[in-house]
Scaffold this motif. Structure first.
Motif, PDB file in Angstrom:
ATOM      1  N   UNK A 360       0.813  -1.223   0.000  1.00  0.00           N
ATOM      2  CA  UNK A 360       0.000   0.000   0.000  1.00  0.00           C
ATOM      3  C   UNK A 360       0.838   1.261   0.000  1.00  0.00           C
ATOM      4  N   UNK A 361       1.930   1.262   0.778  1.00  0.00           N
ATOM      5  CA  UNK A 361       2.811   2.436   0.809  1.00  0.00           C
ATOM      6  C   UNK A 361       3.469   2.667  -0.546  1.00  0.00           C
ATOM      7  N   UNK A 362       3.844   1.572  -1.228  1.00  0.00           N
ATOM      8  CA  UNK A 362       4.432   1.720  -2.573  1.00  0.00           C
ATOM      9  C   UNK A 362       3.421   2.333  -3.532  1.00  0.00           C
ATOM     10  N   UNK A 363       2.199   1.820  -3.521  1.00  0.00           N
ATOM     11  CA  UNK A 363       1.160   2.379  -4.400  1.00  0.00           C
ATOM     12  C   UNK A 363       0.899   3.849  -4.073  1.00  0.00           C
ATOM     13  N   UNK A 369      -3.819   5.762  -6.020  1.00  0.00           N
ATOM     14  CA  UNK A 369      -4.472   5.966  -4.731  1.00  0.00           C
ATOM     15  C   UNK A 369      -5.560   4.939  -4.434  1.00  0.00           C
ATOM     16  N   UNK A 370      -6.234   4.454  -5.452  1.00  0.00           N
ATOM     17  CA  UNK A 370      -7.264   3.442  -5.208  1.00  0.00           C
ATOM     18  C   UNK A 370      -6.634   2.173  -4.632  1.00  0.00           C
ATOM     19  N   UNK A 371      -5.575   1.692  -5.283  1.00  0.00           N
ATOM     20  CA  UNK A 371      -4.894   0.485  -4.802  1.00  0.00           C
ATOM     21  C   UNK A 371      -4.250   0.734  -3.439  1.00  0.00           C
ATOM     22  N   UNK A 400      -7.890   9.304  -2.490  1.00  0.00           N
ATOM     23  CA  UNK A 400      -8.831   8.445  -3.206  1.00  0.00           C
ATOM     24  C   UNK A 400     -10.191   9.134  -3.326  1.00  0.00           C
ATOM     25  N   UNK A 401     -10.562   9.879  -2.297  1.00  0.00           N
ATOM     26  CA  UNK A 401     -11.815  10.643  -2.356  1.00  0.00           C
ATOM     27  C   UNK A 401     -11.777  11.621  -3.528  1.00  0.00           C
TER      28      UNK A 401
END
Length: 715
Positions: A360-363, A369-371, A400-401
């Motif tokens: 998640x931190x990598x994405x 942002x969704x991933x 993501x919002x």
């Protein structure tokens, strides 16, 4: 004939040459067939060996023999650095190749050609000579040398049963292991257990034995800090012993540089470049170097060191270091690829969630942002107390919002829920108000929760009532809504509303107060992975619901608290309507509040309605717990001191009750319960005086206070 002539060789300090000559002559002079010749041969061997030792000792400081016993010379045996030093024979830093570093290693070269006349049976050794040959044979076997069972077989030989051989046996073994010490920790542990190297031999009166034992002891004690010779990867049995010995020398050199010298990051890479291709799978050594580089913040060096390797899937720790190093140097694409690989290799319950954090931190850094949100949201459910994950999740959720707001109308409910989860209650309220019809048609009362969070309880209660009627009309499950209603607006629930609306719903046949289903905020929709989320996280078809342990137990506690509050309201009314059922209702309330204790202890205001009930029902343990929760958070709540003092008095702990009741009177002030507090405190003093306790002064003081307070209250 002198001893050299008997052996048929020129004088030398090389014990290998002496031993080889002795072995060849021994085949022709069997002790049973030629006892006199054997006696002369044995004497010549011992004299030649003794002379060689003297020559070796005299030349040890200037010798340039490329031999692994260099680390255990007489000079180094008394130091805390039992292996290679800067002056040692293997100059790995200066050598450009294996051939250059290993040239002149007479032992390795001799052993590649020297062979025992026939294999030695490890369990049948019965002489010093055959033991020496068996030791060399086992030590030179690339595969068997690391197997402790092979050494156990050797040590079970008949020679170890002979008491008269013990002295010469100890010397033989000490001399061998002083010169051949590259063995795994478990093998050395077994050997030490049998020889008592770190014990008795290190304090023996024989100086020669003691010196060797002390030097070996230092090395043995350093083994836990070393790579571990039992884990040098898959070494082909056909690897020549000289190359294997070279690799062990290089290992030892790297270990000593890390343990005893100030090794620079660049030095590690230079030494790693000298590892032979046959040993590129010595992952234990690479992990050892990697850990050292990590301690030096050498993340780029770790990346360079490991990037050229084909790391086995079974070496997950090394893959982790490689991935973390890539993340540290901000090579997020490489780090992500490695984290995903590790995640696929090990979909274990715990490790998977830990990988979810890193993925998640990598994405997040790669602006996907969704991933990032999907992975971090799943990770935080298993590590809710991890502040780093929660901070990253908040950021990912916010970004993501913004992506969802590009098509706000289609994603409005998800947007509002994400805003609510991020603590942006005003933004979530605005979203729900702008799309009020959408939320009503979807039976989503998130707007009421936002109003409650913002302190607008009147409006929140009205909205809760409206949705409650809608849920009943549409025959939806009302209990989650009731839980939220009681949590935020319990003071607005009148007896009429309780019995005319809520109780009708709670007394239905299909009602259950323990819902194990976790719902989305303000909704009757269960918390579950969406199809998109399942695809991104590569979850199995069976995995529909996330493991929301923290949210799940939070919901369970909230249900128990809501049930307890409802029972309190019913018990209060029953005191006037039907007193016979009041005790049962109060017991139900106490059972609920005890189940909800992990939740209410973080919100002490919720326990206030239960203090009186716990005392009335003589549930003193619950009363003490609730009072302590109140006192620790709100020291000025007089009722907590009052009920704790009354409970202690009922338990005849008068001495502890007096100060609490006195505090209660001070905090109540000139109120009715202030008078009650002093009256009970005085009664406790009377009991203590009856028991011979010196409470006369306190009794007089409290009596005067009570008189004054009554005058004020009477006025």
């Amino acid at each position: 004939m002198n001893h050299w002539e008997v052996l048929g060789i020129e004088p030398t300090k090389d014990k290998r040459v002496i031993k080889l000559a002795y072995t060849e002559l021994l085949k022709k002079n069997s002790p049973t067939e030629f006892p006199e010749e054997f006696k002369n041969l044995r004497k010549a061997f011992e004299l030649a060996t003794k002379e060689a030792k003297k020559l070796e000792k005299a030349e040890s400081q200037s010798s340039d023999s490329h031999h692994e016993k260099a680390s255990l010379t007489e000079e180094s045996r008394f130091t805390e650095k039992p292996a290679f030093t800067e002056e040692d024979t293997f100059s790995f830093e200066e050598a450009d190749s294996f051939e250059e570093a290993f040239q002149g290693d007479e032992e390795a070269q001799a052993y590649t050609e020297e062979r025992a006349p026939e294999p030695i049976e490890l369990g049948s050794v019965d002489s010093i000579e055959s033991l020496q040959m068996a030791l060399h044979e086992l030590y030179r076997d690339v595969q068997k040398r690391s197997d402790v069972e092979q050494w156990k077989r050797l040590f079970s030989s008949p020679i170890f049963w002979q008491v008269d051989q013990s002295q010469s046996l100890s010397i033989c073994l000490l001399e061998f292991f002083s010169a051949h010490f590259f063995l795994p920790e478990d093998v050395f542990s077994f050997i030490d257990g049998n020889l008592k190297i770190t014990g008795e031999l290190s304090s023996t009166k024989n100086s020669h034995q003691r010196d060797m034992a002390l030097a070996l002891s230092i090395y043995i004690k350093s083994l836990p800090l070393r790579v571990g010779l039992g884990s040098h990867g898959q070494v082909n049995a056909d690897v020549p012993f000289d190359k294997f010995l070279y690799h062990l020398q290089l290992r030892n050199y790297i270990e000593n540089k890390c343990l005893y010298d100030n090794l620079e990051k660049s030095d590690i890479l230079q030494l790693a470049a000298k590892i032979l291709p046959e040993f590129k799978e010595d992952f234990a050594l690479y992990e050892y170097m990697t850990k050292w580089l990590w301690s030096l913040d050498g993340y780029q060096e770790i990346h360079d060191l490991l990037d050229t390797l084909e790391i086995s899937e079974s070496v997950e720790d090394l893959l982790n270091y490689q991935a973390h190093a890539a993340f540290k140097i901000q090579d997020y694409h490489s780090a992500l690829s490695l984290y995903l690989k590790i995640d696929q290799l090990d979909r274990d319950f715990l490790n998977t969630r830990l990988m979810f954090k890193d993925i998640g931190l990598c994405y997040l850094h790669l602006k996907e942002y969704e991933k990032a949100y999907f992975y971090l949201a799943s990770a935080v459910r298993m590590a809710f107390t991890d502040i780093d994950i929660r901070a990253a999740l908040t950021t990912a959720r916010r970004l993501y919002i913004k992506e969802l707001q590009k098509d706000e109308e289609a994603n409005v409910i998800e947007i509002a829920q994400l805003q609510y989860q991020n603590g942006r209650y005003q933004d979530a309220l605005t979203t729900t108000q702008n799309y009020h019809r959408t939320f009503v048609s979807n039976n989503n009362y998130l707007q009421a929760l936002c109003l409650a969070k913002l302190g607008q309880l009147d409006d929140a209660f009205s909205l809760f009532q409206s949705f409650f009627k809608q849920y009943k009309r549409r025959q939806l499950c009302t209990w989650p809504l009731i839980v939220d209603l009681v949590e935020y607006c319990s003071e607005f629930i009148t007896f009429e509303y309780l019995f005319e609306d809520l109780m009708d719903e709670l007394e239905t046949d299909d009602f259950s107060r323990s819902h194990e289903v976790l719902y989305q905020p303000g909704s009757v929709k269960e918390v579950a992975y969406s199809e998109r989320e399942s695809a991104v996280l590569e979850l199995s078809i069976e995995t529909k619901k996330p493991s929301c342990f923290k949210e799940y137990w939070d919901f369970i506690y909230r249900q128990e608290h809501a049930w307890a509050v409802i029972m309190v309201l019913r018990a209060t009314l029953a005191d006037y309507d039907d007193p016979s059922v009041a005790p049962e209702l109060r017991q139900a309330a106490l059972a609920g509040i005890n189940e909800a204790m992990p939740k209410v202890k973080h919100n002490p205001k919720r326990v206030l309605p239960f203090l009186n009930i716990a005392y009335i029902e003589s549930d003193y343990d619950t009363c003490f717990n609730l009072c302590d929760i109140c006192i620790s958070a709100y020291p000025n709540i007089a009722a907590a001191y009052y009920y704790k003092g009354r409970s202690l008095a009922d338990l005849e702990k008068y001495e502890h009750a007096v100060p609490l009741l006195e505090l209660s009177a001070q905090k109540f002030g000139n109120q009715e319960y202030g008078v009650y507090s002093l009256q009970f405190a005085i009664e406790c003093c009377e009991k203590l005086i009856e028991n011979g306790q010196p409470f006369h002064n306190k009794y007089t003081e409290l009596s005067q206070q009570l008189k004054t307070m009554k005058e004020v209250v009477g006025e």
